[in-house]
Scaffold this active site. Structure first.
Site, mmCIF file in Angstrom:
data_model
loop_
_atom_site.group_PDB
_atom_site.id
_atom_site.type_symbol
_atom_site.label_atom_id
_atom_site.label_comp_id
_atom_site.label_asym_id
_atom_site.label_seq_id
_atom_site.Cartn_x
_atom_site.Cartn_y
_atom_site.Cartn_z
ATOM 1 N N TYR A 84 1.005 -1.242 0.028
ATOM 2 C CA TYR A 84 -0.180 0.112 0.113
ATOM 3 C C TYR A 84 1.005 1.245 0.024
ATOM 4 O O TYR A 84 0.558 2.179 -0.690
ATOM 5 C CB TYR A 84 -0.870 0.229 1.161
ATOM 6 C CG TYR A 84 -2.252 -0.495 0.564
ATOM 7 C CD1 TYR A 84 -3.215 0.027 0.174
ATOM 8 C CD2 TYR A 84 -2.694 -1.907 0.833
ATOM 9 C CE1 TYR A 84 -4.479 -0.522 -0.415
ATOM 10 C CE2 TYR A 84 -3.644 -2.595 0.467
ATOM 11 C CZ TYR A 84 -4.688 -1.751 -0.027
ATOM 12 O OH TYR A 84 -5.756 -2.472 -0.493
ATOM 13 N N HIS B 167 -14.853 3.312 -1.831
ATOM 14 C CA HIS B 167 -13.635 2.246 -1.427
ATOM 15 C C HIS B 167 -12.503 2.762 -0.500
ATOM 16 O O HIS B 167 -11.868 2.227 -0.294
ATOM 17 C CB HIS B 167 -13.100 1.688 -2.690
ATOM 18 C CG HIS B 167 -13.987 0.802 -3.466
ATOM 19 N ND1 HIS B 167 -13.651 0.434 -4.603
ATOM 20 C CD2 HIS B 167 -15.167 0.222 -3.214
ATOM 21 C CE1 HIS B 167 -14.402 -0.463 -5.118
ATOM 22 N NE2 HIS B 167 -15.386 -0.607 -4.310
ATOM 23 N N CYS C 262 -9.639 0.458 18.073
ATOM 24 C CA CYS C 262 -10.271 1.357 18.224
ATOM 25 C C CYS C 262 -11.071 2.250 17.135
ATOM 26 O O CYS C 262 -11.917 3.117 17.528
ATOM 27 C CB CYS C 262 -9.436 2.396 19.246
ATOM 28 S SG CYS C 262 -8.324 3.356 18.409
HETATM 29 P P1 NAD Z 1 -12.224 -1.463 -12.657
HETATM 30 O O1 NAD Z 1 -12.772 -2.543 -12.807
HETATM 31 O O2 NAD Z 1 -13.109 -0.313 -12.535
HETATM 32 O O3 NAD Z 1 -11.578 -1.538 -14.446
HETATM 33 C C1 NAD Z 1 -10.995 -0.223 -15.165
HETATM 34 C C2 NAD Z 1 -11.812 0.026 -16.379
HETATM 35 O O4 NAD Z 1 -11.028 1.243 -16.716
HETATM 36 C C3 NAD Z 1 -11.796 -0.797 -17.652
HETATM 37 O O5 NAD Z 1 -13.065 -1.284 -17.935
HETATM 38 C C4 NAD Z 1 -11.018 -0.198 -18.647
HETATM 39 O O6 NAD Z 1 -11.578 -0.434 -19.946
HETATM 40 C C5 NAD Z 1 -11.209 1.278 -18.257
HETATM 41 N N1 NAD Z 1 -10.295 2.119 -18.780
HETATM 42 C C6 NAD Z 1 -9.070 2.031 -18.953
HETATM 43 N N2 NAD Z 1 -8.418 3.124 -19.326
HETATM 44 C C7 NAD Z 1 -9.354 4.050 -19.394
HETATM 45 C C8 NAD Z 1 -9.160 5.662 -19.558
HETATM 46 N N3 NAD Z 1 -8.249 6.253 -20.073
HETATM 47 N N4 NAD Z 1 -10.695 6.120 -19.514
HETATM 48 C C9 NAD Z 1 -11.710 5.559 -19.164
HETATM 49 N N5 NAD Z 1 -11.543 4.221 -18.892
HETATM 50 C C10 NAD Z 1 -10.535 3.543 -19.045
HETATM 51 O O7 NAD Z 1 -10.996 -1.289 -12.354
HETATM 52 P P2 NAD Z 1 -9.728 -2.209 -11.632
HETATM 53 O O8 NAD Z 1 -8.702 -1.803 -12.220
HETATM 54 O O9 NAD Z 1 -10.287 -3.883 -12.044
HETATM 55 O O10 NAD Z 1 -9.920 -2.030 -10.131
HETATM 56 C C11 NAD Z 1 -11.231 -2.157 -9.480
HETATM 57 C C12 NAD Z 1 -11.216 -1.675 -8.117
HETATM 58 O O11 NAD Z 1 -9.678 -1.574 -7.454
HETATM 59 C C13 NAD Z 1 -11.548 -0.297 -8.289
HETATM 60 O O12 NAD Z 1 -12.789 -0.009 -8.346
HETATM 61 C C14 NAD Z 1 -10.877 0.571 -7.116
HETATM 62 O O13 NAD Z 1 -11.540 0.558 -5.848
HETATM 63 C C15 NAD Z 1 -9.774 -0.281 -7.108
HETATM 64 N N6 NAD Z 1 -8.377 0.242 -7.726
HETATM 65 C C16 NAD Z 1 -8.287 1.777 -7.426
HETATM 66 C C17 NAD Z 1 -7.434 2.416 -8.193
HETATM 67 C C18 NAD Z 1 -7.323 3.937 -8.032
HETATM 68 O O14 NAD Z 1 -7.378 4.240 -6.751
HETATM 69 N N7 NAD Z 1 -6.749 4.641 -9.142
HETATM 70 C C19 NAD Z 1 -6.253 1.842 -9.156
HETATM 71 C C20 NAD Z 1 -6.757 0.380 -9.400
HETATM 72 C C21 NAD Z 1 -7.643 -0.375 -8.736
#
Ligand code: NAD
Length: 243
Positions: free
Chosen positions: A67, A119, A130
């Site tokens: 993290y 999230h 706590c």
């Molecule tokens: P997700 O399931 O929301 O998928 C990512 C989506 O973004 C895909 O459908 C992809 O086609 C699309 N995408 C890619 N580039 C893009 C762009 N430039 N503009 C618009 N759309 C685009 O996300 P995940 O990566 O599978 O992660 C799931 C969860 O994990 C997230 O909802 C979040 O809680 C966490 N996560 C957070 C972050 C962050 O805070 N930046 C990053 C990774 C994962």
């Protein structure tokens, strides 16, 4: 102009209650990888292996290091034009709510205040005993795992795989979506089902649903307006056309 964007501008001109739901794709143009895309590898670990309560119980230092490594990437990233447009939308529409799945804090840094971080936040920790929450600031955390002042282990204040959402945040989201007339889903694959459920509820209550993603997702077929493009590029184009 793309006919879907013209349709969206027309809908936005009439809309009063607007919600935006963002997923990891929203932050892609700020250089933050998604979890599942082709560049989605996070330091050779699958998120499903480290973003879980079981992983934390087994090896809290490893989970904290992962993290902290991600947090330092996020702290160096900057909001892009798409984030700035969503911040401007908050002031433009009479009623507005942003629900983000992203833990990176780029939306509040871009200026959004009517915001639910469903999230949690990578920049915050929570005591496992706590439940005190504390901001982590910008310094690199060197003594990991982090501990609360009460002496117990602290954990990142995020929702892990297999954990429930905060019920207050969920009901506040549902309340708003019950009367929304335009709802965007930006950069979400729909693999995490709760945000898609929220969007589906809004549609059942009469909202027009917009899907903004470079790729077709499973839930795209339920959306009224589908725009294939990146968040930064499409939001900028939309905003210029709306002015
Ligand atoms: P997700 O399931 O929301 O998928 C990512 C989506 O973004 C895909 O459908 C992809 O086609 C699309 N995408 C890619 N580039 C893009 C762009 N430039 N503009 C618009 N759309 C685009 O996300 P995940 O990566 O599978 O992660 C799931 C969860 O994990 C997230 O909802 C979040 O809680 C966490 N996560 C957070 C972050 C962050 O805070 N930046 C990053 C990774 C994962």
């Amino acid at each position: 102009m793309n006919s879907q964007i013209s349709k969206l501008v027309e809908a936005a001109q009439k809309a009063r209650n607007v919600a935006v739901i963002t997923g990891a794709g929203m932050s892609r143009e700020s250089g933050i990888p998604t979890f599942r895309g082709p560049d989605g590898l996070w330091k050779n670990f699958r998120p499903e292996e480290l973003a879980t309560p079981e992983a934390f119980q087994k090896d809290p230092a490893l989970v904290w290091e992962w993290y902290e490594w991600r947090r330092q990437i996020v702290l160096k990233a900057e909001p892009h034009e798409g984030h700035r447009v969503i911040a401007a939308m908050e002031k433009f529409f009479p009623e507005f709510l942003l629900i983000t799945q992203n833990v990176d804090g780029l939306h509040p840094r871009a200026g959004n205040r009517k915001l639910i971080e469903i999230h949690g936040s990578i920049n915050r920790a929570r005591c496992t005993k706590c439940a005190t929450r504390f901001e982590l600031g910008s310094r690199v955390l060197s003594e990991l795992p982090l501990r609360c002042d009460c002496g117990a282990l602290a954990r990142p204040d995020v929702v892990w795989f297999g954990e429930s959402y905060d019920s207050n945040l969920l009901s506040a989201s549902l309340d708003f979506l019950g009367s929304a007339d335009l709802v965007w889903v930006v950069g979400s694959s729909g693999m995490v089902s709760v945000p898609v459920y929220l969007a589906a509820q809004a549609r059942e209550n009469g909202a027009l649903l917009v899907d903004l993603n470079p790729e077709e997702a499973e839930f795209s077929r339920y959306c009224d307006i589908k725009i294939r493009g990146t968040a930064g590029q499409v939001l900028s184009e939309f905003w210029k056309a709306l002015q």
